[in-house]
Scaffold this active site. Structure first.
Site, PDB file in Angstrom:
ATOM      1  N   TYR A  19      44.981  43.469 -39.403  1.00  0.00           N
ATOM      2  CA  TYR A  19      44.305  43.799 -38.145  1.00  0.00           C
ATOM      3  C   TYR A  19      45.288  44.473 -37.183  1.00  0.00           C
ATOM      4  CZ  TYR A  19      41.251  43.245 -34.080  1.00  0.00           C
ATOM      5  OH  TYR A  19      40.471  43.479 -32.971  1.00  0.00           O
ATOM      6  N   HIS A  23      45.206  48.440 -35.787  1.00  0.00           N
ATOM      7  CA  HIS A  23      45.142  48.752 -34.350  1.00  0.00           C
ATOM      8  C   HIS A  23      46.398  49.479 -33.866  1.00  0.00           C
ATOM      9  CE1 HIS A  23      41.522  46.365 -34.309  1.00  0.00           C
ATOM     10  NE2 HIS A  23      41.276  46.880 -33.117  1.00  0.00           N
ATOM     11  N   TYR A  42      41.583  47.509 -21.968  1.00  0.00           N
ATOM     12  CA  TYR A  42      41.008  46.807 -23.120  1.00  0.00           C
ATOM     13  C   TYR A  42      42.131  46.068 -23.829  1.00  0.00           C
ATOM     14  CZ  TYR A  42      37.946  46.430 -27.304  1.00  0.00           C
ATOM     15  OH  TYR A  42      37.172  46.000 -28.355  1.00  0.00           O
ATOM     16  N   TRP A  77      35.101  53.549 -37.846  1.00  0.00           N
ATOM     17  CA  TRP A  77      36.053  52.481 -37.507  1.00  0.00           C
ATOM     18  C   TRP A  77      35.483  51.128 -37.912  1.00  0.00           C
ATOM     19  CZ3 TRP A  77      41.021  52.079 -36.169  1.00  0.00           C
ATOM     20  CH2 TRP A  77      41.476  50.866 -35.645  1.00  0.00           C
ATOM     21  N   TRP A  78      34.230  50.888 -37.546  1.00  0.00           N
ATOM     22  CA  TRP A  78      33.608  49.607 -37.897  1.00  0.00           C
ATOM     23  C   TRP A  78      33.577  49.407 -39.410  1.00  0.00           C
ATOM     24  CZ3 TRP A  78      28.829  50.014 -34.188  1.00  0.00           C
ATOM     25  CH2 TRP A  78      29.227  49.722 -32.884  1.00  0.00           C
TER      26      TRP A  78
END
Length: 105
Positions: A19, A23, A42, A77-78
């Site tokens: 993860y 990112h 964010y 991306w998802w």
């Protein structure tokens, strides 16, 4: 007035480093989309005991977050993230809205 929102997502066990790597290499086009949708500040945090991801962001009054799912790059991306976190049938991450209980301003 801009609004800060928070939500929780669920990382699959053992996927913390994957993860982080994904990112760290977030696509510039996705960053541009988020910013142009009125999103700023964010931040995503991890609770390593539960694999829960806690996110906060600020969205402008005129944000267009509700249209993010329509963007092709968001779908890509998802789809890429779907193997390391809980996802809905449309590949979007499962999100639980969090309710603000206190704020020290």
């Amino acid at each position: 007035m801009a609004e800060r929102i928070a939500f929780r997502m669920n990382l699959n066990p053992g996927q913390t480093e994957q993860y982080r790597r994904r990112h760290d290499a977030i696509w510039p086009e996705l960053v541009d989309l988020l910013k142009s949708s009125g999103i700023s500040d964010y931040t995503i945090w991890l609770d390593p005991e539960t694999d829960h991801l806690f996110a906060t962001l600020v969205r402008a009054d005129n944000h267009t977050m509700e249209r993010l799912a329509d963007a092709e790059i968001m779908g890509r991306w998802w789809s890429m993230m779907g193997d390391i976190m809980q996802a809905n049938p449309d590949s979007s991450p499962v999100q639980v809205e969090l309710i603000k209980m206190f704020e020290l301003a």
